[in-house]
Write a protein that holds these residues in place. Structure first.
Motif, short mmCIF file in Angstrom:
data_model
loop_
_atom_site.label_atom_id
_atom_site.label_comp_id
_atom_site.label_asym_id
_atom_site.label_seq_id
_atom_site.Cartn_x
_atom_site.Cartn_y
_atom_site.Cartn_z
N LEU B 87 0.87 -1.18 0.00
CA LEU B 87 0.00 0.00 0.00
C LEU B 87 0.90 1.22 0.00
N GLU B 88 0.80 2.01 -1.03
CA GLU B 88 1.65 3.20 -1.13
C GLU B 88 0.79 4.44 -0.99
N SER B 89 1.22 5.33 -0.09
CA SER B 89 0.50 6.58 0.11
C SER B 89 1.29 7.72 -0.54
N PHE B 90 0.57 8.66 -1.12
CA PHE B 90 1.23 9.76 -1.82
C PHE B 90 0.88 11.09 -1.17
N ARG B 91 1.82 12.02 -1.27
CA ARG B 91 1.57 13.38 -0.80
C ARG B 91 0.74 14.11 -1.84
N SER B 92 0.36 15.33 -1.49
CA SER B 92 -0.50 16.08 -2.41
C SER B 92 0.19 16.40 -3.73
N ASP B 93 1.54 16.40 -3.74
CA ASP B 93 2.24 16.63 -4.99
C ASP B 93 2.56 15.31 -5.71
N GLU B 94 1.91 14.24 -5.26
CA GLU B 94 2.01 12.90 -5.84
C GLU B 94 3.38 12.25 -5.62
N ARG B 95 4.18 12.82 -4.71
CA ARG B 95 5.42 12.13 -4.38
C ARG B 95 5.11 11.04 -3.36
N SER B 96 5.85 9.95 -3.45
CA SER B 96 5.60 8.83 -2.55
C SER B 96 5.86 9.24 -1.10
N ASP B 97 4.96 8.86 -0.21
CA ASP B 97 5.11 9.22 1.19
C ASP B 97 5.57 8.01 2.00
N PHE B 98 4.67 7.08 2.25
CA PHE B 98 5.06 5.88 2.97
C PHE B 98 4.45 4.64 2.33
N VAL B 99 5.06 3.52 2.66
CA VAL B 99 4.65 2.24 2.08
C VAL B 99 4.34 1.27 3.22
N ILE B 100 3.18 0.63 3.14
CA ILE B 100 2.80 -0.39 4.12
C ILE B 100 2.76 -1.72 3.38
N GLU B 101 3.36 -2.74 3.98
CA GLU B 101 3.32 -4.07 3.37
C GLU B 101 2.85 -5.09 4.38
N SER B 102 2.03 -6.01 3.92
CA SER B 102 1.50 -7.05 4.79
C SER B 102 1.35 -8.33 3.98
N PRO B 103 1.74 -9.45 4.56
CA PRO B 103 1.62 -10.70 3.79
C PRO B 103 0.17 -11.08 3.50
N SER B 104 -0.73 -10.68 4.38
CA SER B 104 -2.14 -11.05 4.19
C SER B 104 -3.03 -10.05 4.91
N CYS B 105 -4.01 -9.50 4.22
CA CYS B 105 -4.93 -8.58 4.88
C CYS B 105 -6.19 -8.38 4.06
N ARG B 106 -7.12 -7.62 4.61
CA ARG B 106 -8.38 -7.32 3.93
C ARG B 106 -8.41 -5.83 3.59
N VAL B 107 -8.79 -5.53 2.37
CA VAL B 107 -8.82 -4.16 1.88
C VAL B 107 -10.25 -3.76 1.54
N ASN B 108 -10.64 -2.58 1.99
CA ASN B 108 -11.93 -2.02 1.59
C ASN B 108 -11.63 -0.81 0.71
N VAL B 109 -11.88 -0.94 -0.58
CA VAL B 109 -11.51 0.13 -1.50
C VAL B 109 -12.49 1.30 -1.45
N THR B 110 -13.68 1.08 -0.89
CA THR B 110 -14.65 2.17 -0.78
C THR B 110 -14.27 3.10 0.37
N THR B 111 -13.99 2.50 1.54
CA THR B 111 -13.60 3.32 2.70
C THR B 111 -12.10 3.58 2.74
N ARG B 112 -11.38 3.00 1.81
CA ARG B 112 -9.94 3.20 1.68
C ARG B 112 -9.18 2.76 2.92
N ASP B 113 -9.53 1.61 3.43
CA ASP B 113 -8.78 1.12 4.58
C ASP B 113 -8.34 -0.32 4.36
#
Lengths: 194, 167
Positions: B87-113
């Motif tokens: 999961l890569e998060s970007f700043r408002s200028d679209e530069r990469s901010d932080f990266v989260i990695e997990s071997p297994s998880c659940r993603v909700n693309v509507t609530t963005r979590d």
């Protein structure tokens, strides 16, 4: 054609590397702060970290804090022309530790020894501007020579390594520090026995 | 030769499924699975953009993803069970901010979590902050990471300058 490094050059560089490497390793160790806990909420964009349950803060070789609750702030500058924040080199702005706070400060002493200063209180605050630790809630600081007990707050200046207080305080010195002292072993003006 | 054309089309579809599909969403758009229901999609990915500026805010990608089954036997289109999340998060200028990695998880693309009771790592290259732990929930709207089991954070900084040894 391969070039071989002369063994004499290696003999010269190896002792130099062995001298520098431990110092560099120590500096790298001191350039990091480790936070650990059972629970936390990290506001990644704002740079506000809240940790609780079995919290530990460690600056290897310099400082160790354990407490129940910790709030840390890493300031985030706003980039010019944008609304988003930018991290400021991971610099820690403030720390507020609360609940059974124990702080251990490790200071290099003479002959390669390490002096440990232990501080106890209900709350401790660190501010990077002044580089001070403010200890409140039955504050107590223990050193090798004695204990300083405050009623309101004890303030430890990390730069000058000096202590000051708010409110009254008392100092309990260990009897050991008087060992070998001539303070109570001086002559008096009492008449000499005949 | 309609049967040959159909066969080549089916071959192409099978190849697409084998190689994996990459979904690209905008705003709160929910990605439509390109494979059959309950199928596993390889190299799954979705970029979520700011509704106003249109700039990428979050990018989810994973080695595999499956739509989460609902209790009624259907599928929940917004929920994905993913393995190998990045999961890569970007700043408002679209530069990469932080990266989260997990071997297994659940993603909700509507609530963005995203969340998992398992392990995870997070890092920000800009200031060298690195985090690892167990049991996390990431709120992509607020950029808030909650850890409920165990967390270790490493900051690349020092509290104060040490003084030289004193006698």
């Amino acid at each position: 054609m391969t070039r071989r490094v002369p063994s004499a050059l290696l003999c010269l560089l190896l002792p130099l590397w062995m001298t520098l490497a431990p110092g560099q390793a120590r500096a790298q160790q001191q350039d990091r702060i480790l936070l650990s806990a059972t629970n936390c909420v990290l506001e990644l964009e704002k740079g506000v970290y809240h940790l609780w349950d079995h919290v530990r803060v460690e600056s290897p070789g310099m400082l160790r804090i354990s407490c129940d609750d910790l709030r840390a702030s890493l300031p985030q500058d706003k980039a010019p022309g944008t609304s988003g924040p930018l991290p400021t080199g991971g610099k820690l702005q403030s720390l507020v530790a609360s609940g059974g706070v124990v702080i251990e400060l490790f200071q290099p002493g003479a002959g390669g020894t390490t002096n440990v200063v232990r501080a106890f209180g209900k709350q401790a605050e660190y501010g990077s501007q002044e580089e001070i630790l403010i200890l409140t809630g039955d504050p107590r600081i223990e050193t090798a020579s004695g204990t300083m007990i405050g009623t309101e707050a004890l303030v430890y200046d990390l730069k000058s390594r000096t202590m000051r207080n708010r409110g009254s305080y008392r100092i309990e010195l260990k009897a050991d520090i008087l060992k070998g002292s001539t303070l109570f072993n001086r002559g008096t003006n009492a008449p000499k026995p005949r | 030769m309609p049967s040959l054309r159909l066969r080549s089309w089916l071959t192409a579809l099978a190849g697409l499924m084998a190689l994996g599909a990459r979904a690209q969403g905008t705003g709160a758009t929910v990605p439509t699975p390109t494979a059959a229901p309950a199928a596993t999609i390889r190299q799954w990915g979705i970029s979520l953009r700011d509704n106003v500026t249109g700039r990428v805010q979050l990018r989810f990608s994973s080695t595999e993803a499956s739509p989460t089954p609902s209790g009624k036997g259907g599928l929940v289109p917004a929920l994905w069970d993913v393995t190998g999340l990045r999961l890569e998060s970007f700043r408002s200028d679209e530069r990469s901010d932080f990266v989260i990695e997990s071997p297994s998880c659940r993603v909700n693309v509507t609530t963005r979590d995203a969340g998992s009771p398992g392990t995870f790592t997070a890092r920000r290259e800009a200031d060298g902050v690195s985090i690892h732990g167990r049991g996390f929930q990431f709120d992509g709207t607020e950029k808030r990471l909650t850890v409920s089991n165990s967390v270790q954070i490493e900051l690349r900084t020092r509290l104060f300058q040490s003084k030289p040894a004193s006698p």
